[in-house]
Enzyme design. Sequence first.
Site, PDB file in Angstrom:
ATOM      1  N   LYS A 159     -53.048  27.030  -9.060  1.00 27.16           N
ATOM      2  CA  LYS A 159     -53.305  27.254 -10.488  1.00 27.16           C
ATOM      3  C   LYS A 159     -52.814  28.640 -10.866  1.00 27.16           C
ATOM      4  CE  LYS A 159     -55.383  24.942 -13.823  1.00 27.16           C
ATOM      5  NZ  LYS A 159     -55.655  23.490 -13.930  1.00 27.16           N
ATOM      6  N   ASP A 187     -52.077  23.938 -19.078  1.00 18.60           N
ATOM      7  CA  ASP A 187     -53.546  23.888 -19.081  1.00 18.60           C
ATOM      8  C   ASP A 187     -53.909  24.466 -20.458  1.00 18.60           C
ATOM      9  OD1 ASP A 187     -55.894  23.444 -16.983  1.00 18.60           O
ATOM     10  OD2 ASP A 187     -56.465  25.191 -18.129  1.00 18.60           O
TER      11      ASP A 187
HETATM   12  N1  GLU Z   1     -54.023  21.573 -15.883  1.00 23.89           N
HETATM   13  C1  GLU Z   1     -54.155  20.195 -15.567  1.00 23.89           C
HETATM   14  C2  GLU Z   1     -55.341  20.005 -14.643  1.00 23.89           C
HETATM   15  O1  GLU Z   1     -56.323  20.684 -14.771  1.00 23.89           O
HETATM   16  C3  GLU Z   1     -52.861  19.539 -15.102  1.00 23.89           C
HETATM   17  C4  GLU Z   1     -52.168  20.176 -13.956  1.00 23.89           C
HETATM   18  C5  GLU Z   1     -50.790  19.562 -13.650  1.00 23.89           C
HETATM   19  O2  GLU Z   1     -50.356  18.658 -14.329  1.00 23.89           O
HETATM   20  O3  GLU Z   1     -50.204  20.064 -12.705  1.00 23.89           O
HETATM   21  O4  GLU Z   1     -55.379  19.150 -13.792  1.00 23.89           O
END
Ligand code: GLU
Length: 447
Positions: A128, A168
């Site tokens: 992340k 996100d």
């Molecule tokens: N931010 C999204 C999550 O919390 C998607 C992450 C992604 O698609 O890599 O899962």
Amino acid sequence: MELSPTLQEEFDIVIRRNPGEAEFHQAVREVLESLDPVIKKRPEYVEYGIIPRICEPNRQIIFKVNWQDDKGRVHTNRGFRVQFNSALGPYKGGLRFHPSVYLGIIKFLGFEQIFKNALTGMPIGGGKGGADFDPKGKSDNEIMRFCQAFMTELSGHIGHDIDVPAGDIGVGGREIGYMFGQYKRMTGRYESGVLTGKGLTWGGSRARTEATGYGTVFFADEMLKLSGESFDGKKLVISGSGNVAIYALEKAQQLGASVVAMSDSGGYIVDENGIDLEQMQDLKEVRRGRISEYADVNSQARYVEGGQIWDVPCDVALPCATQNELNIGGARALINNGCTLVAEGANMPSTPDAIRAFQKAGVRFAPGKAANAGGVATSALEMQQNASRDSWSFEHTEERLQEIMVGIHERCAETAEEYGRPGDYVTGANVGGFLRVADAMMAMGVI
Ligand code: GLU
């Protein structure tokens, strides 16, 4: 819940090593609380140090982002990428641009992402990133300059086989476009699979925008089916009004539910006739306005400034805004008003005491790492399409998404049963995700 002495020891190490990172501590504790029966059954996980290894990110990158606003003033933000675990595949997870971002938030999100990604059954690790940049009130050019500066620093650490960021909170198609453009310019490569959430004409996947919200509703639908129920005629409250909330609204409506309340950081609106999807899309996705404006043009709707959306009576609640938005007060209000199901579209929106209250009251509860996994799962489908230079139809992609959500539900339900806590999706998700990652780590030895 008490932790066993072995797990308490591991948790103490996490606290000591990551001082002041409350959200990260909360996310780790929730997983550890599920693991007692696992280490009893499989003591080799402890012997191989799987728990401390899973709680420590492989790599934490912190960088400075300098950018210029439209008046020529220079600003400095802090950027992050936490590459948490790559046992199952390249690091995968979104980027969050929000003033509340600090290392503890990125670490909690990255930690959750490990288990979520494992539950999808797709070959993706957990990571992340983000920045403490506030996109609110910024011009399009300022957003572009920030994204370019951010990617200039991040580009050396990512790649389609290394680490694949996505969106996100605060990062959607526009931001991914600017970042992809800058990566392409810097590397001289059209590396489609380096980011997901791309636009449809340049490597994006159909249904990616809708995927997290749709997936949450698909998951909740599976929970309802177990007791012979469906969304038809149900009254819903959905917090938030971003990408997750809006597409949860769309799918819930398609399945016959009425969504009576939604929110943003300023307050919430109530529309007993059912919130109008097109108006909400125009307000939030095109005009980027405040949710209060919905009540300005719809006389049957009312706007409540501040307050808690959970006071609005409903059958099903989908928290789709942000972490810790549903606390014990919210949980009590939902329980007292007869809500029977909560599925998390956001990451860790319910506080630990709220979750305990739901479980005690017999409210079916699905944690985000299971219920909101549709977004990242569709990102993995986007990576598949990029790798094969293919582009699937909306119907095919949505069908795959639904299959994946049904699979995650099944895995959670079966795992909870196997570990003696039938109907407990928290145990099912934590243990189901953990086993996949732990077994891969064991197979690869001490690395
Ligand atoms: N931010 C999204 C999550 O919390 C998607 C992450 C992604 O698609 O890599 O899962």
